[in-house]
Design an enzyme around this catalytic site. Structure first.
Site, short mmCIF file in Angstrom:
data_model
loop_
_atom_site.label_atom_id
_atom_site.label_comp_id
_atom_site.label_asym_id
_atom_site.label_seq_id
_atom_site.Cartn_x
_atom_site.Cartn_y
_atom_site.Cartn_z
N HIS A 102 1.05 -1.29 0.26
CA HIS A 102 -0.09 0.08 -0.09
C HIS A 102 0.67 1.47 -0.14
CE1 HIS A 102 -3.08 2.96 1.10
NE2 HIS A 102 -3.89 1.93 0.84
N ASP A 144 -7.88 -5.01 0.03
CA ASP A 144 -8.48 -5.82 -1.19
C ASP A 144 -8.05 -7.33 -1.15
OD1 ASP A 144 -10.44 -3.99 -2.27
OD2 ASP A 144 -8.55 -2.88 -3.17
N1 ACO Z 1 4.32 -7.85 -5.23
C1 ACO Z 1 5.52 -7.74 -5.17
N2 ACO Z 1 6.35 -6.68 -5.19
C2 ACO Z 1 5.81 -5.44 -4.76
C3 ACO Z 1 4.54 -5.22 -4.41
C4 ACO Z 1 3.68 -6.48 -4.71
N3 ACO Z 1 2.32 -6.50 -4.53
N4 ACO Z 1 4.07 -3.95 -4.20
C5 ACO Z 1 5.19 -3.59 -3.98
N5 ACO Z 1 6.19 -4.01 -4.29
C6 ACO Z 1 7.71 -4.03 -4.45
C7 ACO Z 1 8.16 -3.19 -5.65
O1 ACO Z 1 8.57 -3.88 -6.62
C8 ACO Z 1 9.17 -2.21 -5.06
O2 ACO Z 1 10.40 -2.99 -4.94
P1 ACO Z 1 12.04 -2.37 -5.14
O3 ACO Z 1 11.95 -1.43 -3.88
O4 ACO Z 1 12.81 -3.54 -4.86
O5 ACO Z 1 11.88 -1.99 -6.51
C9 ACO Z 1 8.77 -1.98 -3.50
O6 ACO Z 1 7.87 -3.06 -3.20
C10 ACO Z 1 7.88 -0.60 -3.57
O7 ACO Z 1 6.82 -0.70 -4.30
P2 ACO Z 1 6.33 0.69 -4.99
O8 ACO Z 1 5.54 0.07 -6.31
O9 ACO Z 1 7.35 1.59 -5.32
O10 ACO Z 1 5.27 1.24 -3.99
P3 ACO Z 1 4.09 2.11 -4.21
O11 ACO Z 1 3.83 2.62 -2.89
O12 ACO Z 1 4.35 3.05 -5.50
O13 ACO Z 1 2.94 1.08 -4.70
C11 ACO Z 1 1.04 -0.40 -4.75
C12 ACO Z 1 1.58 0.56 -3.91
C13 ACO Z 1 0.67 0.35 -5.89
C14 ACO Z 1 -0.42 -0.59 -3.85
C15 ACO Z 1 1.65 -1.56 -4.96
O14 ACO Z 1 2.29 -2.12 -3.39
C16 ACO Z 1 1.14 -2.64 -5.67
O15 ACO Z 1 1.19 -2.65 -6.98
N6 ACO Z 1 0.45 -3.67 -5.04
C17 ACO Z 1 -0.36 -4.62 -5.56
C18 ACO Z 1 -1.84 -3.82 -6.11
C19 ACO Z 1 -2.79 -3.68 -5.17
O16 ACO Z 1 -3.15 -4.58 -4.04
N7 ACO Z 1 -3.44 -2.55 -4.93
C20 ACO Z 1 -4.44 -2.02 -4.04
C21 ACO Z 1 -3.97 -1.05 -3.09
S1 ACO Z 1 -5.23 -0.69 -1.81
C22 ACO Z 1 -6.64 0.09 -2.66
O17 ACO Z 1 -6.11 0.81 -3.73
C23 ACO Z 1 -7.68 0.43 -2.10
#
Ligand code: ACO
Length: 428
Positions: free
Chosen positions: A307, A364
């Site tokens: 998140h 979610d």
């Molecule tokens: N699975 C694997 N790796 C992940 C995940 C995941 N679900 N989420 C983040 N990471 C990793 C990224 O690859 C990154 O790794 P790195 O630092 O080695 O490059 C690190 O964790 C940080 O991730 P970001 O994408 O930079 O984090 P950001 O805050 O931009 O994204 C997000 C948050 C979009 C929610 C992300 O965690 C994601 O895509 N999750 C899956 C989708 C999801 O469940 N969305 C619902 C959010 S809740 C809502 O909207 C109600």
């Protein structure tokens, strides 16, 4: 607050005001920066940018706190109803009994939608995704209520647009679903409460008697409360920025629905179930998918994990996880997908990749499991999120309008070509 932050640029010290929120959230007000220095700030994804001051929702991602208008999400989920929470978000205070009754009555009164909306629905192919249909139908309300086009009309007129939208969205959502499966649409039943009426419009068919199961209606009500607002997320910021151009409420909310649709935001609940079904179809090897999620050369992400703001736990996920267990037990549902979800969760909570990046199950991860258990089809999951988030969007739109916020218009750092001499086609 009199304290200032100092910034040294090109040898010159600039003083910038510090802004403090009621929960001691600290910010540096850089709104004068460009005028005094020519510099702007860069923050892709607005990870560190406060776009507004808001009195609606407080969340602390480190401590896992979420409050609407000062009330904890735990109290609201346990003790109130979705319409009570909607009133709280939109008008700022919990309603007393007469206020709540009047609000419920008005929302019930406006549930019917114009018959011509059926013509619009019929224009969509029958397998259209209901999010696209819903966004279009919400936008189409501007045609049925042209007075809503002007958000600068009297407070009473704006309030009527708000109540119409809250009342009609369950009808439009249920009709979008009926369109998807090619069944006739059901009319609202004003003897029922908000969630029961929605369930009946979704699931009843003319040839069978349909009684709403109170376990399901209560679970749905709780889910909607948990999704009702979440401060300046992607869809809410969209609603505010569209509304900042003085676009109508319906146009602003239609844009919010589109923003919510994406799998990185509200679409995650659909993606979670599709991911779990995919893992099941592939033999249920949870570890294989954990390895894929960690592999930087693989685009697979563990949907429902991580998140932007919550970096310890998502308080909504804690409540919903318990609700999922209760609902599954009461309904006697034994879903193999659930075992896969639990397996992923157990590994992810211990795995250094997920622990180091503070990736925890979000709301979610579990909401899809409850929706599935109560019979909501996967394509409707994000529509359910829309029903929940609507009062938050409305409250944020209203606040933005009442605070007379300026049009949202970020800047950029240009990285393209410098001025080039134009060459005619024969010269190129
Ligand atoms: N699975 C694997 N790796 C992940 C995940 C995941 N679900 N989420 C983040 N990471 C990793 C990224 O690859 C990154 O790794 P790195 O630092 O080695 O490059 C690190 O964790 C940080 O991730 P970001 O994408 O930079 O984090 P950001 O805050 O931009 O994204 C997000 C948050 C979009 C929610 C992300 O965690 C994601 O895509 N999750 C899956 C989708 C999801 O469940 N969305 C619902 C959010 S809740 C809502 O909207 C109600």
């Amino acid at each position: 607050m009199s304290e200032k932050a100092q910034l040294i640029i090109e040898g010159k010290t600039i003083e910038l005001p510090i802004v403090m929120g009621t929960e001691n959230e600290k910010a540096i007000d850089i709104s004068s920066l460009r005028g005094s220095t020519g510099y702007i700030t860069i923050d892709p994804g607005y990870k560190n940018t406060g776009a507004t001051s808001s009195a609606i929702t407080f969340l602390d991602g480190e401590k896992g706190i979420l409050r609407y208008r000062g009330y904890s999400i735990e109290d609201l989920a346990e003790k109130s109803s979705f319409l009570e929470v909607s009133y709280l978000l939109i008008y700022g205070e919990l309603p007393n009994k007469p206020e709540l009754e009047a609000f419920q009555k008005e929302i019930t009164h406006h549930t019917l939608i114009h018959e011509d909306i059926k013509n619009i629905l019929e224009g969509f192919p029958s397998n259209s995704h209901p999010m696209g249909v819903l966004s279009s139908l919400v936008s189409s309300l501007t045609a049925f209520y042209p007075e809503s086009l002007d958000p600068n009309r009297s407070a009473d007129e704006v309030d009527l647009s708000i109540k119409r939208l809250l009342a009609k969205i369950p009808t439009m959502a249920a009709w979008a679903f009926k369109n998807e499966i090619g069944h006739p649409a059901n009319y609202p039943d004003n003897a029922l409460n908000y969630c029961s009426n929605f369930l009946k419009m979704m699931f009843s068919v003319p040839s069978e008697k349909y009684d709403v199961d109170p376990v399901i209606a209560n679970a749905l009500d709780k889910l909607l409360i948990l999704h009702a607002d979440h401060e300046q997320n992607c869809s809410t910021s969209t609603v505010r920025i569209v509304g900042s151009s003085h676009a109508s409420l319906y146009a602003s909310i239609a844009a919010g629905i589109s923003a919510l649709w994406g799998p990185l935001h509200g679409g995650a609940n659909q993606s979670v179930i599709e991911m779990l079904e995919g893992i099941q179809a592939d033999g249920g090897d949870v570890k294989k998918y954990m390895d894929k999620a960690k592999d930087k050369n693989d685009s697979f992400r563990l949907m429902g994990f991580g998140h932007r703001v919550y970096k310890n736990f998502d308080p909504r996920a804690t409540i919903i996880k318990k609700a999922a267990d209760d609902v599954l037990e009461k309904l006697g549902v034994n879903d193999p997908i659930l075992e896969i979800a639990k397996g992923l969760e157990v590994i992810a909570l211990k795995d250094p990749y997920f622990v180091e990046r503070k990736l925890y199950p979000n709301v979610d991860f579990y909401s899809g499991i409850i929706y599935r258990a109560i019979g909501i089809p996967t394509s409707m999951f994000t529509v359910m999120f829309t029903l929940g988030r609507l009062p938050g969007w409305i409250a944020q739109w209203k606040e933005m309008r009442e605070n007379k916020e300026p049009i949202g218009r970020p800047r950029q750092v240009y990285t393209g070509n410098n001025l080039r001499r134009f060459k005619t086609v024969s010269e190129r």
